[in-house]
Design a protein around this motif. Structure first.
Motif, short mmCIF file in Angstrom:
data_model
loop_
_atom_site.label_atom_id
_atom_site.label_comp_id
_atom_site.label_asym_id
_atom_site.label_seq_id
_atom_site.Cartn_x
_atom_site.Cartn_y
_atom_site.Cartn_z
N ARG A 1 0.59 -1.34 0.07
CA ARG A 1 0.01 -0.13 0.02
C ARG A 1 0.83 1.21 0.03
O ARG A 1 0.52 2.40 0.39
N LYS A 2 2.08 1.27 -0.64
CA LYS A 2 2.86 2.19 -0.81
C LYS A 2 3.52 2.92 0.58
O LYS A 2 3.98 4.03 0.43
N VAL A 3 3.54 2.17 1.52
CA VAL A 3 3.91 2.82 2.90
C VAL A 3 5.36 2.32 3.01
O VAL A 3 5.83 1.27 3.02
N GLU A 4 6.46 3.36 2.76
CA GLU A 4 7.70 2.93 2.62
C GLU A 4 8.65 2.85 4.12
O GLU A 4 9.41 2.07 4.12
N ASP A 5 8.17 3.79 5.09
CA ASP A 5 8.93 3.83 6.43
C ASP A 5 7.89 3.10 7.40
O ASP A 5 6.81 3.38 7.71
N ILE A 6 8.57 1.90 7.93
CA ILE A 6 7.82 0.79 8.64
C ILE A 6 8.58 0.39 9.69
O ILE A 6 9.61 -0.16 9.75
N ASN A 7 8.17 1.11 10.87
CA ASN A 7 8.69 1.00 12.21
C ASN A 7 7.72 0.38 13.24
O ASN A 7 7.01 1.04 13.88
N ILE A 8 7.65 -0.95 13.43
CA ILE A 8 6.73 -1.52 14.38
C ILE A 8 7.22 -2.44 15.41
O ILE A 8 8.38 -2.93 15.38
#
Length: 280
Positions: free
Chosen positions: A58-65
């Motif tokens: 879904r075009k989310v580039e920055d993923i910090n989870i």
């Protein structure tokens, strides 16, 4: 600075077989509703990778989870764990142009801050480990009192072509360890002195091995060690490791002469004990 997620405890056989670093058998449901939800997970990391895939599509580039949850082995022993995943930019402030890229050392710092906050300062360590789902040169076992409690590293390129970094550690193991009461330490009234140094070392030498020698050679005046640069292939089979060393005494102002004496001793010890040489 990470976003909390909640994922299913049940997973597929393929995902359950990933990150099997504890080598424990998993529980298979006798009558699962589907194969995708037929096994009780032993690691949270595969679930975070699913969240990563969902966001990337879904075009989310920055993923910090991160996620905190229980895992189970075949004997129904529960293990409370925390798992983290970072990718892209950890900070991406377009207003003032501040960008901090997610990498191994950033995630390692998050883990270290967590362990320090829980009272395990000077008791943790990172050692080489082989986990087939992690990059062999960018992975480590998280140790407390020389006992493994988790893993950290870059997801193997065969699984994710992008730079994706994960960590997982057992909160149950931490709960069962004794910690001393946390003590307040007053901020020093005296200035600190910083020195930069870079060594050319063999590729197989780890940061932990170098820092151990630096720490021992620096003695009580060495307050902090920060690695700020790694330059690979500076020579055949060699890499450059650069460090910022902070010297401080909480009771007085240090002189340049005594700091240089300790600083030169650090260089001497690293060169003599680790087949290293000072980089000009």
């Amino acid at each position: 600075g990470l976003n909390e997620v909640k994922t299913y405890t049940l997973t597929s056989p393929k995902m359950a077989a990933m990150f099997d670093y504890e080598d424990k058998e998993y529980i298979t449901l006798p009558s699962p509703m589907s194969q995708d939800k037929s096994i009780i997970r032993r690691s949270i990391i595969p679930s975070l990778l699913n969240v990563y895939d969902y966001n990337k599509s879904r075009k989310v580039e920055d993923i910090n989870i991160y996620e905190i949850a229980k895992t189970y082995d075949k004997d129904y022993n529960d293990n409370h764990k925390i798992a983290m995943l970072i990718s892209g930019n950890y900070i991406n402030n377009k207003v003032n142009g501040t960008v901090v890229k997610a990498d191994f050392y950033l995630l390692k710092g998050i883990v270290e801050n967590l362990l320090k906050y829980l009272g395990f300062k000077n008791r943790y360590d990172f050692q080489k480990v082989e986990v087939k789902e992690l990059h062999p040169g960018v992975s480590a076992s998280i140790m407390i009192d020389r006992k493994p409690i988790g893993i950290i590293g870059r997801v193997h390129p065969s699984i994710k072509k992008e730079d994706v970094y994960v960590a997982e550690l057992s909160m149950t193991a931490l709960y069962n360890m004794t910690v001393k009461p946390l003590k307040y330490k007053e901020a020093s009234k005296y200035p600190e002195i910083k020195k930069d140094v870079a060594f050319v070392v063999p590729n197989e030498l780890t940061n932990a091995e170098i820092e151990a020698v630096i720490k021992h050679a620096g003695g009580r005046l060495l307050d902090n060690i920060d690695i700020f640069d790694i330059y690979r292939d500076v020579e055949p089979g060699k890499k450059s490791m650069a460090y910022n060393l902070t010297f401080k005494d909480d009771t007085r102002t240090l002189s340049d002469e005594e700091v240089m004496q300790v600083f030169n001793n650090v260089i001497k010890e690293v060169e003599s004990k680790l087949d290293a040489k000072l980089r000009g």
